[in-house]
Design a protein around this motif. Structure first.
Motif, PDB file in Angstrom:
ATOM      1  N   ARG A   1       0.839  -1.194   0.000  1.00  0.00           N
ATOM      2  CA  ARG A   1       0.000   0.000   0.000  1.00  0.00           C
ATOM      3  C   ARG A   1       0.879   1.251   0.000  1.00  0.00           C
ATOM      4  NH1 ARG A   1      -0.236   2.106   5.123  1.00  0.00           N
ATOM      5  NH2 ARG A   1       0.762   0.805   6.706  1.00  0.00           N
TER       6      ARG A   1
ATOM      7  N   SER B   1     -11.421   0.023  -4.143  1.00  0.00           N
ATOM      8  CA  SER B   1     -11.345   0.492  -2.753  1.00  0.00           C
ATOM      9  C   SER B   1     -12.411   1.538  -2.449  1.00  0.00           C
ATOM     10  CB  SER B   1      -9.955   1.072  -2.464  1.00  0.00           C
ATOM     11  OG  SER B   1      -9.751   2.288  -3.171  1.00  0.00           O
TER      12      SER B   1
ATOM     13  N   GLU C   1      -6.740  -1.653  -6.809  1.00  0.00           N
ATOM     14  CA  GLU C   1      -7.084  -2.261  -5.515  1.00  0.00           C
ATOM     15  C   GLU C   1      -8.129  -3.367  -5.699  1.00  0.00           C
ATOM     16  OE1 GLU C   1      -5.275  -1.595  -3.134  1.00  0.00           O
ATOM     17  OE2 GLU C   1      -4.480   0.417  -3.445  1.00  0.00           O
TER      18      GLU C   1
ATOM     19  N   LYS D   1     -10.005  -6.462   3.516  1.00  0.00           N
ATOM     20  CA  LYS D   1     -10.728  -5.861   4.645  1.00  0.00           C
ATOM     21  C   LYS D   1     -11.289  -6.919   5.584  1.00  0.00           C
ATOM     22  CE  LYS D   1     -14.495  -2.766   5.903  1.00  0.00           C
ATOM     23  NZ  LYS D   1     -15.516  -1.793   5.451  1.00  0.00           N
TER      24      LYS D   1
ATOM     25  N   ASP E   1      -9.242  -5.267  -2.419  1.00  0.00           N
ATOM     26  CA  ASP E   1      -9.576  -4.523  -1.202  1.00  0.00           C
ATOM     27  C   ASP E   1     -10.730  -5.134  -0.403  1.00  0.00           C
ATOM     28  OD1 ASP E   1      -8.996  -1.972   0.343  1.00  0.00           O
ATOM     29  OD2 ASP E   1     -11.138  -1.721  -0.048  1.00  0.00           O
TER      30      ASP E   1
END
Length: 317
Positions: free
Chosen positions: A49, A94, A153, A160, A156
């Motif tokens: 990231r 994202s 992303e 998460k 993502d």
């Protein structure tokens, strides 16, 4: 000297904003050229990231939108690249709500509808994968050109929920169905680029996308993101002078310290290492050393793994 310094693009992820705002841009267009100069390609790139992935996606978007004026003075502008405009589908996963699978599906639909609206195309309210397929074919038909697909992303929603395996698997299955459209619409696609922080096995999210080339550890692209030693000393020479004067040290001594703090990332078996761009830019912006990357967002999953398994990190020194 300070008035002549270019702006530092800390947190700026849009290529056009960097160029038009007179920000420092480390020219990566030579590496990008190698990807896009071929008549067709589908690639995946994994990087940590805050490492410039979104800026790379934005740069690709500007190239395929034929915004050549933004590239004046950069390597690719004087190359033999054949500039042409393509319809572009750029999706930042994202930006999607993803607390539940339904939120993810609705978020994907909204992303697709937003892209379709830019091209004056209407989509029926179907499943995300069906709408994705319809958008690709509609763009190709309308503009009589193959489509460029850029996905930022991509992982993502899974990242998460890694601590909640059941939800993570549901997210994975939804994304698997969504991304496999890229293969089924291959005849209508000119170029595909997916990026994220992780590479999941082909038996999961990529099982329906086996035409994707993983360049994450390819030596040719080891420095497509990050800052090499040469790029640091060339692009940030004035900033190095400024910080060296502030701390009353020699420029060579400062460069040695900056390398100790922020260099050391390797993305191939070559000896090439790169600087963390976010930490390096933040260092010049603050004119002091600090753990900027870690402070920008704690990698919760990694911390939880360390707590769970308590590895002896001294073994890896």
């Amino acid at each position: 000297m300070t008035s002549k310094l270019k702006n530092l693009p800390v947190g700026v992820q849009t290529f056009s904003e960097i160029i038009e705002g007179s920000f420092v841009y480390v020219d990566k267009t030579k590496e990008i050229y190698d990807l896009i100069s071929r008549p067709k390609g589908a690639y995946f790139l994994s990087r940590p990231r805050r490492f410039g992935k979104s800026l790379l996606v934005s740069t690709l978007e500007s190239i395929f939108r034929n915004e050549r004026e933004l590239f004046k003075g950069l390597w690719i502008d004087s190359s033999d690249y054949e500039w042409s405009e393509y319809p572009v589908i750029k999706l930042d996963i994202s930006a999607v709500d993803k607390n539940t699978v339904d939120e993810l599906k609705n978020g994907l639909k909204r992303l697709l509808i937003k892209v379709a609206a830019k091209y004056d195309i209407s989509l029926e309210n179907l499943s995300p994968s069906e709408m994705f397929s319809d958008l690709i074919s509609a763009l190709s038909e309308k503009y009589k050109k193959k489509v460029v697909v850029l996905i930022d992303e991509y992982d993502d929603p899974i990242i998460k929920h890694l601590a909640k395996s059941e939800i993570a698997l549901e997210m994975r299955d939804t994304l698997h169905d969504f991304y496999k459209i890229i293969k089924s619409e291959d005849a209508n696609i000119r170029f595909v680029f997916l990026t994220g922080v992780s590479k999941f096995s082909r038996t999961s999210i990529f099982s329906g996308l086996n035409n994707l080339s993983n360049i994450s550890m390819n030596e040719k692209y080891t420095s497509i993101l990050g800052i090499t030693q040469e790029e640091l000393e060339y692009n940030f020479s004035d900033y190095l002078d400024l910080v060296a004067a502030k701390h009353k040290v020699s420029k060579p001594a400062l460069i040695k310290d900056v390398k100790y703090w922020y260099n050391g990332y390797r993305f191939s078996e070559s000896e090439i290492t790169v600087y963390n761009p976010f930490s390096t830019l933040s260092f010049f912006d603050n004119m002091k050393f600090s753990n900027f990357w870690f402070a920008s967002g704690t990698p919760t999953y990694l911390v939880n793994l360390i707590k769970k398994y308590n590895p002896d990190l001294a073994e890896y020194e």
